[in-house]
Design a protein around this motif. Structure first.
Motif, PDB file in Angstrom:
ATOM      1  N   ALA A   4       7.995   2.189   0.737  1.00 27.80           N
ATOM      2  CA  ALA A   4       9.057   2.985   0.122  1.00 27.80           C
ATOM      3  C   ALA A   4       9.326   4.266   0.912  1.00 27.80           C
ATOM      4  O   ALA A   4      10.433   4.802   0.872  1.00 27.80           O
ATOM      5  N   GLN A   5       8.324   4.740   1.642  1.00 27.06           N
ATOM      6  CA  GLN A   5       8.477   5.935   2.475  1.00 27.06           C
ATOM      7  C   GLN A   5       8.966   5.589   3.885  1.00 27.06           C
ATOM      8  O   GLN A   5       9.042   6.468   4.743  1.00 27.06           O
ATOM      9  N   ASP A   6       9.263   4.322   4.141  1.00 28.64           N
ATOM     10  CA  ASP A   6       9.658   3.842   5.466  1.00 28.64           C
ATOM     11  C   ASP A   6       8.587   4.085   6.522  1.00 28.64           C
ATOM     12  O   ASP A   6       8.892   4.365   7.686  1.00 28.64           O
ATOM     13  N   CYS A   7       7.333   3.970   6.114  1.00 24.21           N
ATOM     14  CA  CYS A   7       6.228   4.112   7.066  1.00 24.21           C
ATOM     15  C   CYS A   7       6.172   2.888   7.969  1.00 24.21           C
ATOM     16  O   CYS A   7       6.451   1.773   7.536  1.00 24.21           O
ATOM     17  N   GLU A   8       5.805   3.104   9.202  1.00 27.06           N
ATOM     18  CA  GLU A   8       5.550   1.991  10.108  1.00 27.06           C
ATOM     19  C   GLU A   8       4.100   1.590   9.902  1.00 27.06           C
ATOM     20  O   GLU A   8       3.187   2.324  10.255  1.00 27.06           O
ATOM     21  N   LEU A   9       3.890   0.423   9.291  1.00 28.22           N
ATOM     22  CA  LEU A   9       2.537  -0.033   9.014  1.00 28.22           C
ATOM     23  C   LEU A   9       2.075  -1.083  10.007  1.00 28.22           C
ATOM     24  O   LEU A   9       1.000  -0.989  10.576  1.00 28.22           O
ATOM     25  N   LEU A  10       2.898  -2.103  10.175  1.00 23.67           N
ATOM     26  CA  LEU A  10       2.562  -3.202  11.062  1.00 23.67           C
ATOM     27  C   LEU A  10       3.838  -3.778  11.630  1.00 23.67           C
ATOM     28  O   LEU A  10       4.752  -4.121  10.887  1.00 23.67           O
ATOM     29  N   VAL A  11       3.913  -3.869  12.954  1.00 20.01           N
ATOM     30  CA  VAL A  11       5.094  -4.384  13.629  1.00 20.01           C
ATOM     31  C   VAL A  11       4.659  -5.476  14.605  1.00 20.01           C
ATOM     32  O   VAL A  11       3.728  -5.279  15.385  1.00 20.01           O
ATOM     33  N   ILE A  22      -4.560   4.637   7.609  1.00 19.56           N
ATOM     34  CA  ILE A  22      -4.135   4.956   6.238  1.00 19.56           C
ATOM     35  C   ILE A  22      -5.256   5.718   5.546  1.00 19.56           C
ATOM     36  O   ILE A  22      -6.405   5.290   5.535  1.00 19.56           O
ATOM     37  N   GLU A  23      -4.894   6.861   4.992  1.00 20.12           N
ATOM     38  CA  GLU A  23      -5.860   7.687   4.283  1.00 20.12           C
ATOM     39  C   GLU A  23      -5.385   7.910   2.863  1.00 20.12           C
ATOM     40  O   GLU A  23      -4.224   8.230   2.627  1.00 20.12           O
ATOM     41  N   ILE A  24      -6.319   7.751   1.948  1.00 17.09           N
ATOM     42  CA  ILE A  24      -5.999   7.937   0.540  1.00 17.09           C
ATOM     43  C   ILE A  24      -6.824   9.103   0.021  1.00 17.09           C
ATOM     44  O   ILE A  24      -8.050   9.066   0.032  1.00 17.09           O
ATOM     45  N   ASN A  25      -6.133  10.134  -0.413  1.00 17.25           N
ATOM     46  CA  ASN A  25      -6.780  11.293  -1.003  1.00 17.25           C
ATOM     47  C   ASN A  25      -6.726  11.101  -2.512  1.00 17.25           C
ATOM     48  O   ASN A  25      -5.642  11.090  -3.094  1.00 17.25           O
ATOM     49  N   VAL A  26      -7.890  10.947  -3.132  1.00 15.97           N
ATOM     50  CA  VAL A  26      -7.925  10.661  -4.571  1.00 15.97           C
ATOM     51  C   VAL A  26      -7.380  11.812  -5.406  1.00 15.97           C
ATOM     52  O   VAL A  26      -7.063  11.635  -6.574  1.00 15.97           O
ATOM     53  N   ASN A  27      -7.242  12.990  -4.825  1.00 13.97           N
ATOM     54  CA  ASN A  27      -6.722  14.143  -5.543  1.00 13.97           C
ATOM     55  C   ASN A  27      -5.226  14.357  -5.327  1.00 13.97           C
ATOM     56  O   ASN A  27      -4.667  15.338  -5.787  1.00 13.97           O
ATOM     57  N   SER A  28      -4.594  13.442  -4.611  1.00 17.30           N
ATOM     58  CA  SER A  28      -3.182  13.583  -4.295  1.00 17.30           C
ATOM     59  C   SER A  28      -2.380  12.505  -5.003  1.00 17.30           C
ATOM     60  O   SER A  28      -2.884  11.441  -5.328  1.00 17.30           O
ATOM     61  N   THR A  29      -1.113  12.794  -5.241  1.00 21.80           N
ATOM     62  CA  THR A  29      -0.243  11.803  -5.883  1.00 21.80           C
ATOM     63  C   THR A  29       0.543  10.984  -4.870  1.00 21.80           C
ATOM     64  O   THR A  29       1.266  10.078  -5.245  1.00 21.80           O
ATOM     65  N   SER A  30       0.409  11.305  -3.582  1.00 20.71           N
ATOM     66  CA  SER A  30       1.129  10.547  -2.562  1.00 20.71           C
ATOM     67  C   SER A  30       0.178  10.120  -1.447  1.00 20.71           C
ATOM     68  O   SER A  30      -0.892  10.695  -1.269  1.00 20.71           O
ATOM     69  N   ILE A  31       0.594   9.129  -0.713  1.00 17.05           N
ATOM     70  CA  ILE A  31      -0.172   8.618   0.417  1.00 17.05           C
ATOM     71  C   ILE A  31       0.659   8.882   1.666  1.00 17.05           C
ATOM     72  O   ILE A  31       1.790   8.416   1.761  1.00 17.05           O
ATOM     73  N   PRO A  32       0.103   9.631   2.624  1.00 14.04           N
ATOM     74  CA  PRO A  32       0.885   9.922   3.832  1.00 14.04           C
ATOM     75  C   PRO A  32       0.985   8.710   4.759  1.00 14.04           C
ATOM     76  O   PRO A  32       0.083   7.868   4.810  1.00 14.04           O
ATOM     77  N   CYS A  33       2.082   8.635   5.489  1.00  6.30           N
ATOM     78  CA  CYS A  33       2.266   7.582   6.484  1.00  6.30           C
ATOM     79  C   CYS A  33       1.214   7.730   7.580  1.00  6.30           C
ATOM     80  O   CYS A  33       0.838   8.849   7.930  1.00  6.30           O
ATOM     81  N   PRO A  34       0.767   6.614   8.137  1.00  4.27           N
ATOM     82  CA  PRO A  34      -0.172   6.713   9.263  1.00  4.27           C
ATOM     83  C   PRO A  34       0.499   7.386  10.461  1.00  4.27           C
ATOM     84  O   PRO A  34       1.704   7.270  10.649  1.00  4.27           O
ATOM     85  N   THR A  35      -0.313   8.079  11.253  1.00  5.23           N
ATOM     86  CA  THR A  35       0.213   8.764  12.438  1.00  5.23           C
ATOM     87  C   THR A  35      -0.399   8.236  13.733  1.00  5.23           C
ATOM     88  O   THR A  35       0.080   8.559  14.806  1.00  5.23           O
ATOM     89  N   ALA A  36      -1.454   7.453  13.621  1.00  8.25           N
ATOM     90  CA  ALA A  36      -2.088   6.850  14.798  1.00  8.25           C
ATOM     91  C   ALA A  36      -1.891   5.336  14.723  1.00  8.25           C
ATOM     92  O   ALA A  36      -1.864   4.754  13.631  1.00  8.25           O
ATOM     93  N   PHE A  37      -1.769   4.714  15.882  1.00 10.24           N
ATOM     94  CA  PHE A  37      -1.489   3.279  15.926  1.00 10.24           C
ATOM     95  C   PHE A  37      -2.358   2.584  16.952  1.00 10.24           C
ATOM     96  O   PHE A  37      -2.714   3.165  17.972  1.00 10.24           O
ATOM     97  N   GLU A  38      -2.679   1.335  16.663  1.00 11.12           N
ATOM     98  CA  GLU A  38      -3.388   0.472  17.598  1.00 11.12           C
ATOM     99  C   GLU A  38      -2.398  -0.580  18.067  1.00 11.12           C
ATOM    100  O   GLU A  38      -1.611  -1.090  17.279  1.00 11.12           O
ATOM    101  N   GLU A  39      -2.450  -0.902  19.356  1.00 13.54           N
ATOM    102  CA  GLU A  39      -1.577  -1.929  19.918  1.00 13.54           C
ATOM    103  C   GLU A  39      -2.418  -2.998  20.572  1.00 13.54           C
ATOM    104  O   GLU A  39      -3.409  -2.694  21.232  1.00 13.54           O
ATOM    105  N   GLU A  40      -2.011  -4.248  20.362  1.00 19.18           N
ATOM    106  CA  GLU A  40      -2.664  -5.379  21.005  1.00 19.18           C
ATOM    107  C   GLU A  40      -1.610  -6.288  21.590  1.00 19.18           C
ATOM    108  O   GLU A  40      -0.523  -6.415  21.034  1.00 19.18           O
TER     109      GLU A  40
END
Length: 160
Positions: free
Chosen positions: A63-70, A88-106
């Motif tokens: 829904a946030q248009d995050c790039e998860l897997l391409v 992907i990081e989940i902060n249990v004290n937050s109401t939102s999940i930030p988009c990943p900023t690091a990527f692995e390529e194969e």
């Protein structure tokens, strides 16, 4: 912050898929060549808490248009997989999940015969999965990716 292992496992499992030329796939003239973004995790068993939780996280990030897997299937038979899932990081004290900023390529190679997609990774390990390819949608059954862990799911990709 807590990283949720089921999502990481799901996407790392998808990274193991790689495939070699786009022959007639028996599903019409739809081509797998191109770039595909993960668009949905379908869960058939709503009683499976881990899969339901993974779907909620997945839905939030999409829904946030995050790039998860391409997945990029090139005409020369190469496949490039780009994943931000392990970031992907989940902060249990937050109401939102930030988009990943690091990527692995194969990189891998691919081939498609009918509905059978064979992906060969850089080590030469080949894996064949059944795909449902229609127009701008590519669907892979979870059990074709990771047996028991993803049974009852489908991973849906949309073509750019």
């Amino acid at each position: 912050m807590i990283k949720h292992s089921i999502l990481s496992f799901l996407f790392v499992a998808l990274l193991g898929i790689s495939c070699s030329s786009d022959k007639d796939n028996g599903m019409g003239t739809t081509s797998i060549e191109g770039t595909w973004d993960v668009a949905e995790l379908k869960v058939d068993d709503s009683n499976n808490a881990e899969l339901t939780f993974a779907k909620l996280i997945f839905d939030s990030l999409i829904a946030q248009d995050c790039e998860l897997l391409v997945l990029t299937f090139n005409a020369d038979g190469t496949l490039i997989t780009r994943s931000g899932v392990s970031d992907i990081e989940i902060n249990v004290n937050s109401t939102s999940i930030p988009c990943p900023t690091a990527f692995e390529e194969e990189e891998a190679t691919w081939s498609l015969e009918g509905d059978q997609l064979t992906i060969t990774d850089a080590t030469g390990l080949a894996e064949t999965v059944t795909v449902n390819l229609k127009s701008s949608t590519l669907i892979i059954a979870g059990e074709d990716i990771e047996g028991e862990t993803l049974t009852g799911t489908e991973i849906v990709f949309k073509k750019r």
